[in-house]
Design a protein around this motif. Structure first.
Motif, PDB file in Angstrom:
ATOM      1  N   ASP A  44     -47.999  -3.593  73.376  1.00  0.00           N
ATOM      2  CA  ASP A  44     -46.736  -4.052  72.786  1.00  0.00           C
ATOM      3  C   ASP A  44     -46.470  -3.249  71.527  1.00  0.00           C
ATOM      4  N   VAL A  45     -45.232  -2.797  71.349  1.00  0.00           N
ATOM      5  CA  VAL A  45     -44.848  -2.030  70.172  1.00  0.00           C
ATOM      6  C   VAL A  45     -43.938  -2.885  69.294  1.00  0.00           C
ATOM      7  N   PHE A  46     -44.241  -2.938  68.001  1.00  0.00           N
ATOM      8  CA  PHE A  46     -43.438  -3.680  67.034  1.00  0.00           C
ATOM      9  C   PHE A  46     -42.878  -2.688  66.012  1.00  0.00           C
ATOM     10  N   THR A  47     -41.599  -2.789  65.724  1.00  0.00           N
ATOM     11  CA  THR A  47     -40.938  -1.836  64.838  1.00  0.00           C
ATOM     12  C   THR A  47     -39.800  -2.510  64.097  1.00  0.00           C
ATOM     13  N   ALA A  48     -39.377  -1.904  62.983  1.00  0.00           N
ATOM     14  CA  ALA A  48     -38.268  -2.454  62.211  1.00  0.00           C
ATOM     15  C   ALA A  48     -36.916  -1.946  62.692  1.00  0.00           C
ATOM     16  N   HIS A  49     -36.920  -0.925  63.533  1.00  0.00           N
ATOM     17  CA  HIS A  49     -35.644  -0.396  64.041  1.00  0.00           C
ATOM     18  C   HIS A  49     -35.843   0.261  65.394  1.00  0.00           C
ATOM     19  N   HIS A  50     -34.958  -0.072  66.326  1.00  0.00           N
ATOM     20  CA  HIS A  50     -34.995   0.544  67.652  1.00  0.00           C
ATOM     21  C   HIS A  50     -33.578   0.539  68.223  1.00  0.00           C
ATOM     22  N   PRO A  74     -33.551  -3.959  53.752  1.00  0.00           N
ATOM     23  CA  PRO A  74     -32.853  -2.655  53.750  1.00  0.00           C
ATOM     24  C   PRO A  74     -33.802  -1.472  53.803  1.00  0.00           C
ATOM     25  N   ARG A  75     -33.290  -0.354  54.321  1.00  0.00           N
ATOM     26  CA  ARG A  75     -34.058   0.896  54.367  1.00  0.00           C
ATOM     27  C   ARG A  75     -34.118   1.558  52.999  1.00  0.00           C
ATOM     28  N   SER A  76     -33.188   1.214  52.116  1.00  0.00           N
ATOM     29  CA  SER A  76     -33.177   1.748  50.754  1.00  0.00           C
ATOM     30  C   SER A  76     -32.397   0.788  49.868  1.00  0.00           C
ATOM     31  N   ILE A  77     -32.513   0.979  48.562  1.00  0.00           N
ATOM     32  CA  ILE A  77     -31.768   0.194  47.583  1.00  0.00           C
ATOM     33  C   ILE A  77     -30.947   1.175  46.758  1.00  0.00           C
ATOM     34  N   HIS A  82     -36.714   4.570  48.963  1.00  0.00           N
ATOM     35  CA  HIS A  82     -36.918   4.612  50.407  1.00  0.00           C
ATOM     36  C   HIS A  82     -38.370   4.290  50.785  1.00  0.00           C
ATOM     37  N   ALA A  83     -39.313   4.872  50.045  1.00  0.00           N
ATOM     38  CA  ALA A  83     -40.724   4.651  50.374  1.00  0.00           C
ATOM     39  C   ALA A  83     -41.112   3.196  50.159  1.00  0.00           C
ATOM     40  N   PHE A  84     -40.655   2.614  49.053  1.00  0.00           N
ATOM     41  CA  PHE A  84     -40.957   1.207  48.772  1.00  0.00           C
ATOM     42  C   PHE A  84     -40.408   0.311  49.877  1.00  0.00           C
ATOM     43  N   CYS A  85     -39.182   0.577  50.299  1.00  0.00           N
ATOM     44  CA  CYS A  85     -38.569  -0.233  51.350  1.00  0.00           C
ATOM     45  C   CYS A  85     -39.315  -0.075  52.672  1.00  0.00           C
ATOM     46  N   ALA A  86     -39.794   1.133  52.950  1.00  0.00           N
ATOM     47  CA  ALA A  86     -40.579   1.346  54.174  1.00  0.00           C
ATOM     48  C   ALA A  86     -41.877   0.544  54.123  1.00  0.00           C
ATOM     49  N   TYR A  87     -42.494   0.487  52.939  1.00  0.00           N
ATOM     50  CA  TYR A  87     -43.713  -0.300  52.777  1.00  0.00           C
ATOM     51  C   TYR A  87     -43.429  -1.767  53.085  1.00  0.00           C
ATOM     52  N   VAL A  88     -42.340  -2.294  52.494  1.00  0.00           N
ATOM     53  CA  VAL A  88     -42.013  -3.710  52.687  1.00  0.00           C
ATOM     54  C   VAL A  88     -41.712  -4.006  54.152  1.00  0.00           C
ATOM     55  N   VAL A 110     -51.694   1.295  63.681  1.00  0.00           N
ATOM     56  CA  VAL A 110     -50.732   1.447  62.584  1.00  0.00           C
ATOM     57  C   VAL A 110     -50.588   2.933  62.283  1.00  0.00           C
ATOM     58  N   ASP A 111     -49.362   3.394  62.046  1.00  0.00           N
ATOM     59  CA  ASP A 111     -49.193   4.790  61.650  1.00  0.00           C
ATOM     60  C   ASP A 111     -48.131   4.897  60.568  1.00  0.00           C
ATOM     61  N   GLN A 112     -48.129   6.007  59.856  1.00  0.00           N
ATOM     62  CA  GLN A 112     -47.182   6.351  58.797  1.00  0.00           C
ATOM     63  C   GLN A 112     -47.349   5.516  57.535  1.00  0.00           C
ATOM     64  N   VAL A 113     -47.266   4.185  57.625  1.00  0.00           N
ATOM     65  CA  VAL A 113     -47.276   3.333  56.424  1.00  0.00           C
ATOM     66  C   VAL A 113     -48.533   2.473  56.428  1.00  0.00           C
TER      67      VAL A 113
END
Length: 400
Positions: A44-50, A74-77, A82-88, A110-113
């Motif tokens: 199963d793949v879980f993601t914030a955007h698809h 949000p993806r950014s503020i 951007h990096a902080f939002c990706a972490y969250v 887990v990858d990237q973050v």
């Protein structure tokens, strides 16, 4: 790594990935999920955007499920952080896997973050595998003193959370970056991405004098270098028949939601006009898999212009299609491109790239390098080898 064990358990495996769009990192996740499913595991793949209209075909009706979670953050503020939002967003995905997914996973990939790793360690009993494409801190430029402080905090979080995974799969640049983990004696496994080969298209329209660049329309990808190098090639080698009949194609991912994609696309169009290359250069946005294969089939060489880029799947795709690569002498290409044999590694300068392109404009030279490039990829980076190794890793990890 050892080969796959003869006797295996059917594992339940989850993937935690920030944005399942189109790109090298996404290609790796899709390949990994497909291969693990083909070995009899439940994936199963879980993601914030698809976006089902802008994704790899395997993510729609493929051998694994895709669940979107955390997309409300949000993806950014104000187009920053951007990096902080990706972490969250990845922390939210990890929390969703822990609390809402009604099953226990043997392994979570887990990858990237890496910020998701301690959340999964705390809230689940799953073994956590982290794949580090490339340390994020090497990609971020310190724009100001305040931004430097911001990045210092994130860099510390990245190193700390990366070291909390049960298993690390990395490229060779990893240990040179995370010095504290190296001092702790942490020895991760070097693990390369895979590539699906399509031999039928390798010979399609072979011999055309097309220089091809494949990358997202982002400023950090240095696509302007490809345009300036092509302009320098036309100026210095115009009398060479192959050069006079050559063209440059810039093809890449384009997300209309992102201001930078829209702006940089226009900037590149303006650069092409300034250099008088309107009839020689074409920009192709958000091309399909079929178009990607067709472009690779007709190219005499592929230009890969990012500096200090992470591993980079594009050079592998190019070499798999029998096409030599001209890339910057830094980052991932130093691990994948054999200089002078499967392509050329150059300083990030238009004149250096142009000199390499002039050599590859010769059909015999391009064909011989392309042949060596394909053999190199088949030997070292096949998807079957990737799948066997990865399945062996998760099988052993689940037993520890």
């Amino acid at each position: 790594m050892a080969d796959v064990p003869c006797e295996q358990n059917r594992l339940a495996i989850a993937f935690c990935h920030p944005d399942l769009g189109l790109g090298g990192a996404e290609r790796l996740v899709v390949d990994a999920a497909c291969e693990l499913a083909s070995h009899g595991n439940s994936v199963d793949v879980f993601t914030a955007h698809h976006d089902r209209n802008r994704c790899f075909s395997e993510t729609v009706g493929g051998p694994f499920s895709v669940t979107v979670s955390g997309s409300w953050f949000p993806r950014s503020i104000v187009n920053r952080l951007h990096a902080f939002c990706a972490y969250v967003r990845c922390i939210l995905i990890a929390a969703y896997i822990a609390w809402t997914a009604f099953r226990q996973y043997d392994v979570v990939f887990v990858d990237q973050v890496s910020a998701a790793v301690p959340v999964l360690r705390l809230l689940t009993s799953s073994k956590v595998l982290f794949y580090c494409h490339f340390p994020d801190q090497l990609l971020a430029k310190r724009r100001s003193r305040l931004h430097s402080i911001y990045r210092t905090v994130l860099d510390a979080v990245e190193e700390s959370t990366t070291g909390q995974a049960h298993q690390l799969l990395v490229n060779r640049v990893f240990l040179e970056t995370f010095g504290r983990l190296k001092k702790r004696g942490l020895v991760p496994s070097v693990f390369y991405p895979a590539l699906s080969l399509d031999p039928d298209l390798v010979h399609f329209l072979n011999g055309k004098h097309v220089f091809l660049s494949i990358n997202r329309f982002e400023r950090k990808k240095s696509l302007g270098l490809a345009v300036r190098a092509f302009g320098a090639l036309q100026g210095k080698c115009a009398e060479q028949a192959e050069v006079s009949h050559s063209v440059l194609v810039l093809a890449g991912g384009f997300d209309k939601r992102l201001a930078e994609n829209r702006e940089h696309f226009c900037e590149l169009q303006e650069l092409v006009q300034q250099l008088g290359l309107q009839d020689k250069v074409r920009l192709v946005a958000s091309f399909s898999d079929a178009q990607r294969s067709a472009l690779l089939a007709v190219a005499c060489a592929v230009l890969y212009t990012p500096e200090n880029e992470h591993f980079g799947i594009v050079p592998l795709e190019a070499m798999a299609a029998g096409r030599p690569v001209v890339a910057c002498d830094s980052g991932g290409p130093k691990e994948t491109v054999v200089n002078g044999i499967t392509g050329h590694l150059c300083p990030p300068q238009a004149t250096a790239f142009a000199a390499a392109m002039a050599r590859l404009a010769d059909p015999d030279t391009s064909a011989e390098m392309g042949k060596q490039a394909r053999l190199h990829v088949q030997k070292t980076f096949s998807r079957t080898a990737f799948g066997n190794k990865l399945n062996g890793v998760v099988q052993r990890l689940a037993k520890t």
